[in-house]
Design a protein around this motif. Sequence first.
Motif, mmCIF file in Angstrom:
data_model
loop_
_atom_site.group_PDB
_atom_site.id
_atom_site.type_symbol
_atom_site.label_atom_id
_atom_site.label_comp_id
_atom_site.label_asym_id
_atom_site.label_seq_id
_atom_site.Cartn_x
_atom_site.Cartn_y
_atom_site.Cartn_z
ATOM 1 N N THR A 1 0.824 -1.206 0.000
ATOM 2 C CA THR A 1 0.000 0.000 0.000
ATOM 3 C C THR A 1 0.858 1.255 0.000
ATOM 4 O OG1 THR A 1 -0.161 -0.011 2.423
ATOM 5 C CG2 THR A 1 -1.947 -1.060 1.197
ATOM 6 N N LEU A 2 0.390 2.247 -0.749
ATOM 7 C CA LEU A 2 1.007 3.567 -0.789
ATOM 8 C C LEU A 2 -0.088 4.527 -0.348
ATOM 9 C CD1 LEU A 2 3.705 4.945 -1.816
ATOM 10 C CD2 LEU A 2 2.455 5.437 -3.927
ATOM 11 N N ASP A 3 0.069 5.134 0.839
ATOM 12 C CA ASP A 3 -1.037 5.947 1.333
ATOM 13 C C ASP A 3 -1.036 7.336 0.696
ATOM 14 O OD1 ASP A 3 0.484 7.840 2.900
ATOM 15 O OD2 ASP A 3 0.757 6.301 4.416
ATOM 16 N N PHE A 4 -2.091 8.085 0.973
ATOM 17 C CA PHE A 4 -2.303 9.391 0.358
ATOM 18 C C PHE A 4 -1.182 10.367 0.720
ATOM 19 C CE2 PHE A 4 -4.795 13.482 0.151
ATOM 20 C CZ PHE A 4 -4.977 13.470 -1.221
ATOM 21 N N ILE A 5 -0.731 10.328 1.963
ATOM 22 C CA ILE A 5 0.361 11.198 2.402
ATOM 23 C C ILE A 5 1.641 10.874 1.623
ATOM 24 C CG2 ILE A 5 1.829 11.891 4.333
ATOM 25 C CD1 ILE A 5 -0.967 12.932 4.633
ATOM 26 N N ASP A 6 1.908 9.591 1.393
ATOM 27 C CA ASP A 6 3.086 9.191 0.620
ATOM 28 C C ASP A 6 3.084 9.845 -0.762
ATOM 29 O OD1 ASP A 6 3.957 7.484 2.631
ATOM 30 O OD2 ASP A 6 2.872 5.769 1.822
ATOM 31 N N VAL A 7 1.941 9.766 -1.433
ATOM 32 C CA VAL A 7 1.823 10.314 -2.789
ATOM 33 C C VAL A 7 2.073 11.814 -2.777
ATOM 34 C CG1 VAL A 7 0.255 10.689 -4.735
ATOM 35 C CG2 VAL A 7 0.235 8.495 -3.538
ATOM 36 N N LEU A 8 1.518 12.510 -1.780
ATOM 37 C CA LEU A 8 1.700 13.964 -1.696
ATOM 38 C C LEU A 8 3.159 14.334 -1.392
ATOM 39 C CD1 LEU A 8 -1.523 14.995 0.281
ATOM 40 C CD2 LEU A 8 -1.139 15.088 -2.175
ATOM 41 N N LEU A 9 3.819 13.528 -0.583
ATOM 42 C CA LEU A 9 5.210 13.819 -0.212
ATOM 43 C C LEU A 9 6.155 13.738 -1.407
ATOM 44 C CD1 LEU A 9 5.539 11.973 3.224
ATOM 45 C CD2 LEU A 9 5.895 14.419 2.832
ATOM 46 N N ILE A 10 5.877 12.844 -2.333
ATOM 47 C CA ILE A 10 6.782 12.678 -3.482
ATOM 48 C C ILE A 10 6.317 13.471 -4.704
ATOM 49 C CG2 ILE A 10 7.603 10.414 -2.725
ATOM 50 C CD1 ILE A 10 5.719 9.104 -4.684
ATOM 51 N N SER A 11 5.177 14.198 -4.565
ATOM 52 C CA SER A 11 4.658 14.988 -5.688
ATOM 53 C C SER A 11 5.444 16.285 -5.856
ATOM 54 C CB SER A 11 3.175 15.333 -5.455
ATOM 55 O OG SER A 11 2.388 14.175 -5.430
ATOM 56 N N LYS A 12 5.616 16.699 -7.122
ATOM 57 C CA LYS A 12 6.275 17.972 -7.449
ATOM 58 C C LYS A 12 5.511 18.629 -8.587
ATOM 59 C CE LYS A 12 10.928 16.444 -6.076
ATOM 60 N NZ LYS A 12 12.333 16.257 -6.511
ATOM 61 N N ASP A 13 5.496 19.976 -8.562
ATOM 62 C CA ASP A 13 4.816 20.678 -9.653
ATOM 63 C C ASP A 13 5.744 20.778 -10.864
ATOM 64 O OD1 ASP A 13 6.623 22.739 -9.184
ATOM 65 O OD2 ASP A 13 5.176 24.005 -8.129
ATOM 66 N N GLU A 14 5.297 21.522 -11.906
ATOM 67 C CA GLU A 14 6.082 21.579 -13.150
ATOM 68 C C GLU A 14 7.442 22.241 -12.961
ATOM 69 O OE1 GLU A 14 2.951 24.848 -13.034
ATOM 70 O OE2 GLU A 14 3.059 22.693 -12.702
ATOM 71 N N ASP A 15 7.592 22.990 -11.874
ATOM 72 C CA ASP A 15 8.874 23.627 -11.588
ATOM 73 C C ASP A 15 9.736 22.800 -10.627
ATOM 74 O OD1 ASP A 15 8.212 25.904 -13.145
ATOM 75 O OD2 ASP A 15 7.027 26.698 -11.469
ATOM 76 N N GLY A 16 9.272 21.604 -10.291
ATOM 77 C CA GLY A 16 10.027 20.749 -9.387
ATOM 78 C C GLY A 16 9.854 21.091 -7.925
ATOM 79 N N LYS A 17 8.855 21.918 -7.612
ATOM 80 C CA LYS A 17 8.627 22.341 -6.229
ATOM 81 C C LYS A 17 7.723 21.344 -5.509
ATOM 82 C CE LYS A 17 6.957 26.233 -3.466
ATOM 83 N NZ LYS A 17 6.286 27.566 -3.488
ATOM 84 N N GLU A 18 8.108 20.991 -4.284
ATOM 85 C CA GLU A 18 7.316 20.056 -3.490
ATOM 86 C C GLU A 18 6.204 20.783 -2.746
ATOM 87 O OE1 GLU A 18 10.166 18.316 -0.885
ATOM 88 O OE2 GLU A 18 10.967 16.941 -2.395
ATOM 89 N N LEU A 19 5.206 20.017 -2.318
ATOM 90 C CA LEU A 19 4.152 20.564 -1.474
ATOM 91 C C LEU A 19 4.691 20.805 -0.066
ATOM 92 C CD1 LEU A 19 1.190 18.230 -2.501
ATOM 93 C CD2 LEU A 19 1.304 20.676 -2.938
ATOM 94 N N SER A 20 4.270 21.884 0.551
ATOM 95 C CA SER A 20 4.671 22.142 1.935
ATOM 96 C C SER A 20 3.881 21.236 2.872
ATOM 97 C CB SER A 20 4.401 23.609 2.297
ATOM 98 O OG SER A 20 3.001 23.858 2.351
ATOM 99 N N ASP A 21 4.331 21.140 4.121
ATOM 100 C CA ASP A 21 3.603 20.342 5.112
ATOM 101 C C ASP A 21 2.177 20.849 5.277
ATOM 102 O OD1 ASP A 21 5.902 18.945 5.420
ATOM 103 O OD2 ASP A 21 6.326 19.583 7.476
ATOM 104 N N GLU A 22 2.015 22.171 5.224
ATOM 105 C CA GLU A 22 0.676 22.756 5.375
ATOM 106 C C GLU A 22 -0.215 22.390 4.194
ATOM 107 O OE1 GLU A 22 -1.412 27.111 6.248
ATOM 108 O OE2 GLU A 22 0.767 26.908 6.302
ATOM 109 N N ASP A 23 0.357 22.391 2.977
ATOM 110 C CA ASP A 23 -0.401 21.983 1.789
ATOM 111 C C ASP A 23 -0.869 20.537 1.912
ATOM 112 O OD1 ASP A 23 -0.001 24.437 0.537
ATOM 113 O OD2 ASP A 23 1.849 23.779 -0.456
ATOM 114 N N ILE A 24 0.041 19.674 2.358
ATOM 115 C CA ILE A 24 -0.267 18.253 2.491
ATOM 116 C C ILE A 24 -1.349 18.033 3.544
ATOM 117 C CG2 ILE A 24 0.657 16.001 3.188
ATOM 118 C CD1 ILE A 24 3.337 16.896 1.970
ATOM 119 N N ARG A 25 -1.216 18.744 4.672
ATOM 120 C CA ARG A 25 -2.212 18.617 5.733
ATOM 121 C C ARG A 25 -3.590 19.056 5.241
ATOM 122 N NH1 ARG A 25 -1.375 22.480 10.610
ATOM 123 N NH2 ARG A 25 -2.665 23.835 9.308
ATOM 124 N N ALA A 26 -3.632 20.129 4.458
ATOM 125 C CA ALA A 26 -4.914 20.625 3.936
ATOM 126 C C ALA A 26 -5.576 19.587 3.044
ATOM 127 C CB ALA A 26 -4.690 21.925 3.164
#
Length: 227
Positions: free
Chosen positions: A146-171
């Motif tokens: 299993t790969l949980d939802f938090i895992d997917v958000l942690l490894i996600s990056k936008d088109e500029d290679g920027k990761e989601l912040s902890d606050e973004d992930i929590r939201a």
Amino acid sequence: MLMPAFHFNILKPYMKIFDESVNIMHAKWHLLTLEHNACLDMFEHMNLMTLDSLQKCVFSFDSQCQEKPSEYIASVLELSSLVAKRNQQILLHMDFLYYLTHDGRHFHRACRLGHDFADAVIQEQRHTLPSQGVDDFLQAKAKSKTLDFIDVLLISKDEDGKELSDEDIRAEADTFMFEGEDPSYDTRTSGLSWVQYNLAMHPEYQERCGQEMQEFLKVCEPKEIEW
């Protein structure tokens, strides 16, 4: 960025989690029948089962909320109730007034508890990521199926290679755990409870559904419902 969380290969292993959560609920019902309890609050049981499944899929966290009280789950339920109540009182839509009320103070406390829980999970899983690297992290997760939802958000990056912040992930995690979106636990609970109620009111259809499942499980190995 969120789309990978809904890929079939991510969702399929969740069936095992759903099976486990439903089995816990069935075990509780079995005990109730042994105690000759003829009635139960279907919505309450479905609610806890759905929240149990969600916590495991979103956070990879087993609170055992179906079997014992969970402070986080209690905060989810309290916040949902308070939001519904607040929506009916126009003056309390203003934050500065609402937080002066008894309900407002409870809302603030429950929010803080929910956020603290999510933040702790995010921090713990984020600390695992750098030491392993993304590829090793995904391989380790693949072994656990299993790969949980938090895992997917942690490894996600936008088109500029920027990761989601902890606050973004929590939201995003809060969106799934609380009301307001179609995948919310309350929507699922209501639908499942309504199905159970109608099957109870129409035993001939309940019997047909039972027979269909028994026929299916005869050829199912192991004896679990899979994707």
